[in-house]
Every structure is written in C-alpha cells, then in structure tokens.
Design a protein around this motif. Structure first.
Motif, mmCIF file in Angstrom:
data_model
loop_
_atom_site.group_PDB
_atom_site.id
_atom_site.type_symbol
_atom_site.label_atom_id
_atom_site.label_comp_id
_atom_site.label_asym_id
_atom_site.label_seq_id
_atom_site.Cartn_x
_atom_site.Cartn_y
_atom_site.Cartn_z
ATOM 1 N N LEU A 50 0.800 -1.224 0.000
ATOM 2 C CA LEU A 50 0.000 0.000 0.000
ATOM 3 C C LEU A 50 0.839 1.284 0.000
ATOM 4 N N PRO A 51 1.930 1.367 0.759
ATOM 5 C CA PRO A 51 2.699 2.617 0.729
ATOM 6 C C PRO A 51 3.274 2.948 -0.640
ATOM 7 N N VAL A 52 3.888 1.954 -1.311
ATOM 8 C CA VAL A 52 4.447 2.236 -2.631
ATOM 9 C C VAL A 52 3.331 2.380 -3.667
ATOM 10 N N LEU A 92 1.068 6.430 -7.113
ATOM 11 C CA LEU A 92 -0.065 7.179 -7.666
ATOM 12 C C LEU A 92 0.120 8.682 -7.473
ATOM 13 N N VAL A 93 0.761 9.064 -6.384
ATOM 14 C CA VAL A 93 1.014 10.493 -6.124
ATOM 15 C C VAL A 93 2.183 10.988 -6.972
ATOM 16 N N GLU A 94 3.303 10.268 -6.913
ATOM 17 C CA GLU A 94 4.531 10.766 -7.533
ATOM 18 C C GLU A 94 4.610 10.476 -9.029
ATOM 19 N N ALA A 146 -5.275 9.640 -4.736
ATOM 20 C CA ALA A 146 -4.563 8.367 -4.663
ATOM 21 C C ALA A 146 -5.215 7.445 -3.635
ATOM 22 N N GLY A 147 -5.580 8.027 -2.488
ATOM 23 C CA GLY A 147 -6.268 7.240 -1.470
ATOM 24 C C GLY A 147 -7.607 6.726 -1.963
ATOM 25 N N ALA A 148 -8.293 7.521 -2.781
ATOM 26 C CA ALA A 148 -9.595 7.110 -3.305
ATOM 27 C C ALA A 148 -9.461 5.909 -4.241
#
Length: 377
Positions: free
Chosen positions: A33-35, A40-42, A51-53
C-alpha cells in the motif's frame, strides 16, 4: 505407508502451497500500500486524497465481493472461483498499466478489487476448514512477509526505471502466478452434508468488527508511511530502507511468533493488546521528527497487525467450523482498509499528518472495546 497415502499427503501439501500463494496475492495491499499510494502520487500526479480514493475503490470492491460470496462458500466450486477471480484481477491490473487517467484507473481498481475479494474468500474459507487454521494462516503470514521484502525492494526501483506502469505490471504478474497455482494445486475442502446456517453469535460479530476497526487504523496510517517520511525531510533512500526493513521484519517475526505462541497466549487477550500497541506506534510514525525514533516504529508497524490477526483468524475458525466467518476475512479486513487511505489522505491534506496519530488512538479504543465485548458475549 501406501502409495495412495503418500499421494494424498503430497496433494494436501500442494493444496496448502496454493492457499499460501493465493493469500499473498490477494493480500497484496497489506505490504504494497505505501508504494502503491506513493506511486499514484509521484508517478501519476494524483493528489493524496485522489490516490487514497483509488486504493479505496480497490478495497471496497473486495469488500462487496467477499460479502456476497462468503456466505455461499460451501455451495461453490472454490478452486474454480478462486482461479477465475485471480485471472480477472491479473487482466484488470495489466489494463491499468496502459492507463493514466483517474476515471479509467478507478474502474479498473474496482474490477480488480471485486475479483480479488471473490477469490480470496474462497482461499480463506478453505483455510478455515483445514486441520489447523491458525498455523496455516501463520504460514501464509510468513510467506506474505517474504513477498513484502521482494515487492518493497523491487517496485521502487522498477518505478524509477520504467515509470508508473511498472507498478501494475508487477501486480498483474503476482495475480497471474496465483491463477496458475490455484488452477494446478488448489484442493476444495470436503463437502458438508448440511451447511450450518445458524446466525453468527454476538462474540463472532464483535470479533469481526474489532478486526475491521483495527485494520482501518492500519490502513489509515500505513498508506502514508512513505509520504510521511519524505514530508519529514528524511532521505528517500533512508525511507526506502525502512520499508525494506519492514518487509524483513514481517517475514521473520510476527507470523513465526504467532505460530510458536498459539497454545501459550489466549487469543482473546492478544486481540485486545494488539490495537493498543498499534496506536502507540501510530503516534510515533505520524509525529516523530527524528529519523532514529521514526524508523523503528515504522518498521514494526505492520507486524502488530499480522500477529494480532493470526490469533483473530484462529479464534473465528473455532467459533465457526463451517468456514463462513473466515471466508469473510477479505470483507472484515478491507472494509476498514478501504476507508483508511481516503480518510488518512483527507486528514493529512487538511490537518497535517499528526492528525492521523491522534485519530489512531481514538480508533484503537473502539477496537479494544469491541474485542472486550466479544470476550464477555
């Protein structure tokens, strides 16, 4: 020992291997989940909340599918459903590697979640029907720890070399491996003459809710570990080293320890202590400004969830021998995990990441209360 007995033992071992591989694929969000959110952000340019959605859509799909198929566990061909589910997930992730827009990725995340939730319910329900569900789930936990070491070490490097599409290529490959394993090795559990359809007891419902709430805490904080580390000014290589250490710890510590302590610690006590430890670590991860303090807490954060959930899985398998309760494991885990990333993104974006730690303490109190109610029910 007869040839037939030896063949049966080999077949059973192969079946267990298929379940472990499928568990690793289906629970990929637990370690990646972190990567996933970070990429998705970077790499795709989404805001943290967007990204969370996307992660939430994947997890909600898994929840819906698991909720539908778990009660029907013993009426389905578990092997066929699991194989088809992972195959569909592989196709969805491969298509996601060709997309960059939010709408297309949202739809594909949802399809992947629905597919994995369906397959994983078959996997966990079959685990629950095994001779020792606690031990088999612990073995699966060891395997997913190793998977985490590989993925957390490889994905960031692949993203650098090949861009954001590499994330979904890796996910598609993992699902393809699970598809082949289920097709070749998965063994359906013995048919039940009459499936027990009695409603779940209060103790079972409180335990299910307690696990869901604890998983929400896990996802809310863990989804943004990489983002938090970089926001604190820690070097990217140092944050990556922590994620690799996290994977190694997950491999070596929580599941082997849970298997070793199966008969030495009461499950009802473990599931009450786990959320408290999780909340303490969440405060450190979200508020510490010193890398020397932040890194150890981040590295062991997931291990608490893995250790605690192994005991909760064994507890539910004993409460419901039909396997239906543990077949709903994707639903009980991912309903919490589905809400975690988007709420974590909202809190982090509007109130700062320290708000995640404060929220984690309140959520942990709810989880502890639910587990206490389960014990007294």
């Amino acid at each position: 020992m007869s040839a037939g007995t030896i063949a049966a033992q080999k077949s059973a071992i192969g079946g267990s291997i298929a379940l472990v591989i499928a568990h690793c694929a289906g629970m990929i969000d637990l370690v990646a989940l972190p990567v996933w959110v970070g990429a998705l952000v970077e790499r795709f340019g989404f805001r943290p909340q967007e990204a969370g959605a996307l992660a939430t859509l994947f997890l909600l799909g898994a929840v819906v599918a698991s909720t539908i198929v778990a009660p029907r566990l013993n009426r389905l061909n578990q092997r066929l459903v699991a194989t088809g589910g992972f195959g569909m997930a592989a196709a969805a992730f491969f298509l996601a590697s060709t997309q960059t827009g939010f709408a297309a990725l949202a739809g594909l995340h949802l399809v992947a979640g629905l597919s994995i939730g369906t397959a994983l319910s078959m996997v966990h329900g079959t685990m629950g029907r095994s001779a020792n569900p606690h031990r088999l789930f612990a073995m699966a936990g060891i395997a997913i720890g190793l998977t985490g070491v590989v993925l957390l070490g490889a994905i960031p490097q692949l993203l650098i070399a090949h861009g954001g599409s590499a994330l979904f290529h890796v996910f598609a490959g993992v699902m393809a491996i699970a598809t082949v394993a289920c097709a070749l090795l998965f063994l359906n559990p013995p048919a039940l003459a009459v499936e027990r359809q009695a409603p779940f007891t209060r103790a079972m419902w409180f335990t299910i809710l307690g696990v869901s709430v604890m998983t929400f805490n896990q996802a809310m904080v863990f989804s943004f570990v990489e983002v938090i580390g970089k926001a604190r000014g820690f070097e990217a290589d140092s944050v990556l080293a922590v994620l690799i250490a996290l994977g190694i710890i997950n491999f070596l510590v929580p599941s082997p320890l849970a298997a070793l302590l199966q008969k030495r610690l009461p499950a009802a006590l473990v599931v009450q202590v786990g959320p408290a430890v999780q909340a303490l670590l969440a405060l450190v991860v979200t508020m510490a400004t010193s890398f020397a303090i932040w890194a150890p807490a981040a590295a062991v954060f997931v291990a608490v969830q893995i250790f605690t959930h192994t005991f909760a899985f064994g507890l539910l398998a004993r409460l419901d021998p039909s396997g239906r309760a543990v077949a709903a494991t994707p639903a009980m885990l991912m309903i919490g995990a589905a809400l975690g990333p988007i709420i974590g993104g909202f809190l982090g974006e509007h109130f700062g990441f320290g708000a995640l730690g404060q929220a984690a303490v309140l959520v942990a109190l709810v989880s502890i209360t639910l587990f206490k109610m389960a014990k007294s029910a």
